[in-house]
Every structure is written in C-alpha cells, then in structure tokens.
Design a protein around this motif. Structure first.
Motif, PDB file in Angstrom:
ATOM      1  N   TYR A  46     -29.755  18.665   7.370  1.00  0.00           N
ATOM      2  CA  TYR A  46     -28.400  18.279   7.016  1.00  0.00           C
ATOM      3  C   TYR A  46     -27.867  17.337   8.075  1.00  0.00           C
ATOM      4  O   TYR A  46     -28.235  17.424   9.240  1.00  0.00           O
ATOM      5  CB  TYR A  46     -27.495  19.511   6.930  1.00  0.00           C
ATOM      6  CG  TYR A  46     -28.045  20.596   6.053  1.00  0.00           C
ATOM      7  CD1 TYR A  46     -27.813  20.575   4.685  1.00  0.00           C
ATOM      8  CD2 TYR A  46     -28.819  21.626   6.573  1.00  0.00           C
ATOM      9  CE1 TYR A  46     -28.327  21.553   3.864  1.00  0.00           C
ATOM     10  CE2 TYR A  46     -29.335  22.613   5.765  1.00  0.00           C
ATOM     11  CZ  TYR A  46     -29.091  22.586   4.411  1.00  0.00           C
ATOM     12  OH  TYR A  46     -29.608  23.543   3.595  1.00  0.00           O
ATOM     13  N   GLY A  47     -26.957  16.447   7.675  1.00  0.00           N
ATOM     14  CA  GLY A  47     -26.400  15.558   8.672  1.00  0.00           C
ATOM     15  C   GLY A  47     -25.403  14.584   8.109  1.00  0.00           C
ATOM     16  O   GLY A  47     -24.942  14.707   6.977  1.00  0.00           O
ATOM     17  N   ASP A  48     -25.053  13.584   8.921  1.00  0.00           N
ATOM     18  CA  ASP A  48     -24.186  12.502   8.492  1.00  0.00           C
ATOM     19  C   ASP A  48     -24.598  11.224   9.210  1.00  0.00           C
ATOM     20  O   ASP A  48     -25.381  11.255  10.167  1.00  0.00           O
ATOM     21  CB  ASP A  48     -22.707  12.831   8.709  1.00  0.00           C
ATOM     22  CG  ASP A  48     -22.397  13.276  10.126  1.00  0.00           C
ATOM     23  OD1 ASP A  48     -23.103  12.844  11.061  1.00  0.00           O
ATOM     24  OD2 ASP A  48     -21.441  14.043  10.312  1.00  0.00           O
ATOM     25  N   TYR A  49     -24.066  10.102   8.750  1.00  0.00           N
ATOM     26  CA  TYR A  49     -24.461   8.839   9.352  1.00  0.00           C
ATOM     27  C   TYR A  49     -23.308   7.843   9.297  1.00  0.00           C
ATOM     28  O   TYR A  49     -22.635   7.709   8.280  1.00  0.00           O
ATOM     29  CB  TYR A  49     -25.696   8.257   8.652  1.00  0.00           C
ATOM     30  CG  TYR A  49     -25.443   7.746   7.255  1.00  0.00           C
ATOM     31  CD1 TYR A  49     -25.338   6.378   7.007  1.00  0.00           C
ATOM     32  CD2 TYR A  49     -25.294   8.627   6.198  1.00  0.00           C
ATOM     33  CE1 TYR A  49     -25.095   5.915   5.729  1.00  0.00           C
ATOM     34  CE2 TYR A  49     -25.058   8.172   4.925  1.00  0.00           C
ATOM     35  CZ  TYR A  49     -24.958   6.815   4.685  1.00  0.00           C
ATOM     36  OH  TYR A  49     -24.702   6.351   3.424  1.00  0.00           O
ATOM     37  N   ALA A  50     -23.085   7.200  10.413  1.00  0.00           N
ATOM     38  CA  ALA A  50     -22.158   6.063  10.533  1.00  0.00           C
ATOM     39  C   ALA A  50     -20.787   6.329   9.910  1.00  0.00           C
ATOM     40  O   ALA A  50     -20.108   5.408   9.486  1.00  0.00           O
ATOM     41  CB  ALA A  50     -22.780   4.819   9.902  1.00  0.00           C
ATOM     42  N   LYS A  51     -20.390   7.587   9.838  1.00  0.00           N
ATOM     43  CA  LYS A  51     -19.110   7.984   9.238  1.00  0.00           C
ATOM     44  C   LYS A  51     -18.972   7.527   7.786  1.00  0.00           C
ATOM     45  O   LYS A  51     -17.871   7.385   7.259  1.00  0.00           O
ATOM     46  CB  LYS A  51     -17.936   7.458  10.066  1.00  0.00           C
ATOM     47  CG  LYS A  51     -17.897   8.010  11.490  1.00  0.00           C
ATOM     48  CD  LYS A  51     -16.684   7.533  12.244  1.00  0.00           C
ATOM     49  CE  LYS A  51     -16.674   8.121  13.655  1.00  0.00           C
ATOM     50  NZ  LYS A  51     -15.496   7.668  14.440  1.00  0.00           N
ATOM     51  N   LEU A  52     -20.113   7.297   7.138  1.00  0.00           N
ATOM     52  CA  LEU A  52     -20.112   6.850   5.750  1.00  0.00           C
ATOM     53  C   LEU A  52     -20.323   7.986   4.767  1.00  0.00           C
ATOM     54  O   LEU A  52     -19.901   7.901   3.615  1.00  0.00           O
ATOM     55  CB  LEU A  52     -21.206   5.793   5.530  1.00  0.00           C
ATOM     56  CG  LEU A  52     -21.032   4.468   6.254  1.00  0.00           C
ATOM     57  CD1 LEU A  52     -22.263   3.593   6.055  1.00  0.00           C
ATOM     58  CD2 LEU A  52     -19.791   3.740   5.752  1.00  0.00           C
ATOM     59  N   GLY A  53     -21.011   9.040   5.188  1.00  0.00           N
ATOM     60  CA  GLY A  53     -21.299  10.126   4.272  1.00  0.00           C
ATOM     61  C   GLY A  53     -22.196  11.168   4.893  1.00  0.00           C
ATOM     62  O   GLY A  53     -22.371  11.224   6.111  1.00  0.00           O
TER      63      GLY A  53
END
Length: 232
Positions: A46-53
């Motif tokens: 699980y994670g997120d990237y570049a505050k995009l999603g």
C-alpha cells in the motif's frame, strides 16, 4: 573454534539478508511520476505517490507486484518488477480498461525507512454516531479504522466489523457495511473536510426505503502497527 566463528558469521549474514528481503518493496522511491512511498504487509503493498493518489497492490511472483493506482479521481493499473539488488524497479502503467495503451514507470530506492502515507488520511480513531431516533440500542460507538489503498477496515469497541471501499477521489465512500449486534447495515458517506478528515457524514440502511443518517468524528491518529480487523 575458527571454523565455528566463520560458520556462525555466514549464518548471521544469511539471516540478515533474508530479514532485509522480507519487505523488499517497503520504503521511498524516486520514480518517473514523483516520489512513491510504499508499505508492505505480507503480500500486500500500500502507498501513495506525489500527492496524486494511492497505491494498492499485491505480490505476483518472486519480484513482481501488480495493482491499481488513483490519480485525481481516475483509476489505473500497473505492474512493477524489482531488480536483483532490490534498489530499483521497472514497470508499466495503463488506465483501467486500456491495457493496450501502456507507459513506462521506473523507480530507484531512496530510503528503506517505513514511510508515512499522506494520502492514507482515513486511518485513525473515530466516534460513530447515529443522531436521530432509532430502534437500535447502541447509538454512539468508538471506531478504529485503517486505510489500505482504497479499502477501509475497522472494528468498533465491541469488536464488530466495519468495512468500506473509497471512491477514486479518496474523499467519499463507494460502498460499505457495519454491524450493530448481529444486524448488518449498508452505508455510504463523504468527508466534510477531506484534507483533515475531522468529520464525515452519510447514510445507512437495511432496506432501500429505510435510510438514516450518521455522523463520524475523528478523535485522533492511531498507531495501527499491530491492528488486525475483525470480519464476520
């Protein structure tokens, strides 16, 4: 004695290598589309990237993961392959239903420290409140929630289950359910303050023509390192 020391040293080195590889995807990565932050829980990533999603994936083979990502309300899919030294990956991405139009997504490891996930702001301690008159005896209950990608799992203070699926905008629920006693209720809802997620409201029902409202208030961020949801 010397032989024992050498063997012991090799054993410790081997064990250290196995331990280091137990969560090979966890950490921060510099990628084609900005900084990617991943946490690994067994075969789930699980994670997120570049505050995009958000990222929601699963291990698919020895060094591959496959999953979905969100990007400003849209959903795409991806496949990453980890290098032999665990310090980089190569991969492809495509929008949902458009696998014939693929682009590259590459990354290199910048930190093995377990990262904080900014887009996983639903994780926390809440109070779930049914404000209007109800035939149910329990109207206010404490609720613990953990977000994993687009999935929310949780338990009430009495151990009953809560589960919901987020919409790609990350600010509202696509579907979900919770229990009061042995009765299962369906729900939907949205945050009134999606950046801080201090309060969210919605409706629940057992039949389409019997909807009632609910209010959920955030009490604080919870350390859910050992949290395990209960399902029924």
């Amino acid at each position: 004695m010397k032989t024992f020391t050498v063997v012991c040293g090799l054993w410790l080195a081997c064990m250290g290598q196995i331990f280091a590889q137990s969560n090979p995807w966890e950490g921060s990565w510099n990628t084609t589309f900005g900084s990617l932050h991943l946490q690994q829980d067994g075969n789930r990533i699980y994670g997120d990237y570049a505050k995009l999603g958000v990222i929601d994936a699963a291990v698919d083979g020895q060094n591959r993961i496959r999953g979905e990502f969100t990007n400003r309300g849209k959903i795409g899919q991806f496949s990453f392959v980890l290098s032999a030294d665990g310090k980089s990956f190569t991969g492809k991405w495509w929008w949902m239903g458009q696998a014939q139009n693929q682009g590259e997504w590459k990354g290199s490891l910048s930190s093995k420290t377990k990262p904080q996930l900014e887009s996983h702001f639903w994780t926390g301690e809440y109070v779930f409140h049914i404000p209007q008159a109800s035939t149910e005896k329990v109207r206010t209950r404490k609720l613990s929630i953990k977000q994993r990608g687009l999935q929310l799992t949780g338990t009430f203070e009495d151990g009953k289950a809560f589960s919901a699926q987020l919409k790609p905008d990350l600010n509202s629920l696509a579907s979900g359910y919770f229990y009061i006693g042995d009765k299962k209720f369906s729900l939907d809802g949205k945050t009134s303050n999606p950046n801080k997620n201090t309060t969210w409201t919605g409706e629940y029902w057992t039949r389409v023509d019997q909807k009632n409202s609910y209010i959920v208030n955030l009490q604080g961020v919870q350390n859910l390192g050992s949290f395990k949801s209960k399902t029924y």
